[in-house]
Design a protein around this motif. Structure first.
Motif, PDB file in Angstrom:
ATOM      1  N   UNK A 234       0.924  -1.171   0.195  1.00  0.00           N
ATOM      2  CA  UNK A 234       0.100  -0.107   0.069  1.00  0.00           C
ATOM      3  C   UNK A 234       0.792   1.217  -0.043  1.00  0.00           C
ATOM      4  N   UNK A 235       0.828   2.029  -0.958  1.00  0.00           N
ATOM      5  CA  UNK A 235       1.549   3.342  -0.973  1.00  0.00           C
ATOM      6  C   UNK A 235       0.502   4.506  -0.471  1.00  0.00           C
ATOM      7  N   UNK A 236       0.914   5.154   0.572  1.00  0.00           N
ATOM      8  CA  UNK A 236       0.075   6.152   1.230  1.00  0.00           C
ATOM      9  C   UNK A 236       0.671   7.384   0.820  1.00  0.00           C
ATOM     10  N   UNK A 237      -0.083   8.420   0.377  1.00  0.00           N
ATOM     11  CA  UNK A 237       0.605   9.624   0.149  1.00  0.00           C
ATOM     12  C   UNK A 237      -0.160  10.502   1.281  1.00  0.00           C
ATOM     13  N   UNK A 238       1.033  11.237   2.015  1.00  0.00           N
ATOM     14  CA  UNK A 238       0.527  12.157   2.908  1.00  0.00           C
ATOM     15  C   UNK A 238       0.982  13.599   3.023  1.00  0.00           C
ATOM     16  N   UNK A 239      -0.084  14.420   3.552  1.00  0.00           N
ATOM     17  CA  UNK A 239       0.153  15.808   3.426  1.00  0.00           C
ATOM     18  C   UNK A 239       0.469  16.259   4.926  1.00  0.00           C
ATOM     19  N   UNK A 240       1.583  16.979   5.071  1.00  0.00           N
ATOM     20  CA  UNK A 240       1.918  17.325   6.422  1.00  0.00           C
ATOM     21  C   UNK A 240       1.729  18.714   6.501  1.00  0.00           C
ATOM     22  N   UNK A 241       1.439  19.270   7.709  1.00  0.00           N
ATOM     23  CA  UNK A 241       1.114  20.769   8.097  1.00  0.00           C
ATOM     24  C   UNK A 241       1.748  20.945   9.467  1.00  0.00           C
ATOM     25  N   UNK A 242       2.426  21.993   9.727  1.00  0.00           N
ATOM     26  CA  UNK A 242       2.904  22.825   8.590  1.00  0.00           C
ATOM     27  C   UNK A 242       4.164  22.274   8.022  1.00  0.00           C
ATOM     28  N   UNK A 243       4.471  23.063   6.761  1.00  0.00           N
ATOM     29  CA  UNK A 243       5.564  22.404   6.044  1.00  0.00           C
ATOM     30  C   UNK A 243       6.947  22.455   6.217  1.00  0.00           C
ATOM     31  N   UNK A 244       7.065  23.295   7.517  1.00  0.00           N
ATOM     32  CA  UNK A 244       8.814  23.201   7.589  1.00  0.00           C
ATOM     33  C   UNK A 244       9.033  21.804   8.260  1.00  0.00           C
ATOM     34  N   UNK A 245      10.140  21.203   7.585  1.00  0.00           N
ATOM     35  CA  UNK A 245      10.587  20.123   8.366  1.00  0.00           C
ATOM     36  C   UNK A 245       9.994  18.790   7.975  1.00  0.00           C
ATOM     37  N   UNK A 246       9.362  19.028   6.522  1.00  0.00           N
ATOM     38  CA  UNK A 246       8.777  17.664   6.003  1.00  0.00           C
ATOM     39  C   UNK A 246       9.455  16.500   5.740  1.00  0.00           C
ATOM     40  N   UNK A 247      10.666  16.683   5.574  1.00  0.00           N
ATOM     41  CA  UNK A 247      11.399  15.498   5.338  1.00  0.00           C
ATOM     42  C   UNK A 247      11.853  14.985   6.683  1.00  0.00           C
ATOM     43  N   UNK A 248      12.297  15.435   7.681  1.00  0.00           N
ATOM     44  CA  UNK A 248      12.393  14.996   8.776  1.00  0.00           C
ATOM     45  C   UNK A 248      11.189  14.168   9.520  1.00  0.00           C
ATOM     46  N   UNK A 249      10.085  14.734   9.423  1.00  0.00           N
ATOM     47  CA  UNK A 249       8.825  13.963   9.502  1.00  0.00           C
ATOM     48  C   UNK A 249       8.587  12.693   8.830  1.00  0.00           C
ATOM     49  N   UNK A 250       8.842  12.795   7.581  1.00  0.00           N
ATOM     50  CA  UNK A 250       8.839  11.673   6.610  1.00  0.00           C
ATOM     51  C   UNK A 250       9.785  10.531   7.066  1.00  0.00           C
ATOM     52  N   UNK A 251      10.806  11.065   7.575  1.00  0.00           N
ATOM     53  CA  UNK A 251      11.905  10.099   8.089  1.00  0.00           C
ATOM     54  C   UNK A 251      11.553   9.364   9.355  1.00  0.00           C
ATOM     55  N   UNK A 252      10.823  10.234  10.173  1.00  0.00           N
ATOM     56  CA  UNK A 252      10.256   9.574  11.436  1.00  0.00           C
ATOM     57  C   UNK A 252       8.827   8.716  11.303  1.00  0.00           C
TER      58      UNK A 252
END
Length: 112
Positions: free
Chosen positions: A48-66
């Motif tokens: 399953x490929x899940x596409x996420x929208x993260x708010x606020x946009x600062x630090x998106x890559x770090x959150x995706x890594x977590x």
């Protein structure tokens, strides 16, 4: 073209993942608001490929890594919720959904 079964499983996973992220984001993901925009399931229902929208946009890559580090825990929580409806819980992959950024960029281009 997705089958009816794939579409049903996709909707179920999207709903349950959104609920998991809503409950776990305060403690696990730096207090970011994470919404699941789309889930796409392979024909064999194994991935399953899940596409996420993260708010606020600062630090998106770090959150995706977590999120990717916490993938086994998320899959476990998902399995406890949908274990009676799905025989095998699919492997999860997470991606950032940048469609809103793309829409905003096109809107800015059209305004100028």
């Amino acid at each position: 073209m997705e089958s009816t079964r794939q579409q049903k499983i996709s909707r179920l996973l999207q709903k349950e993942l959104a609920d998991i992220f809503q409950k776990e984001s305060r403690t696990m993901f730096m207090g970011k608001m994470i919404s699941v925009t789309t889930v796409r399931v392979t024909p064999d229902l194994g991935m399953a490929k899940s596409y996420l929208s993260i708010f606020p946009a600062e630090g998106i890559r770090e959150v995706l890594k977590e999120i990717r580090i916490a993938n086994p825990k998320i899959r476990f929580l998902l399995g406890r919720r949908v274990g009676k409806q799905i025989r095998v819980i699919p492997q999860l992959e997470f991606y950032i959904d940048d469609s809103l950024d793309y829409i905003e960029k096109i809107d800015d281009l059209l305004k100028s």
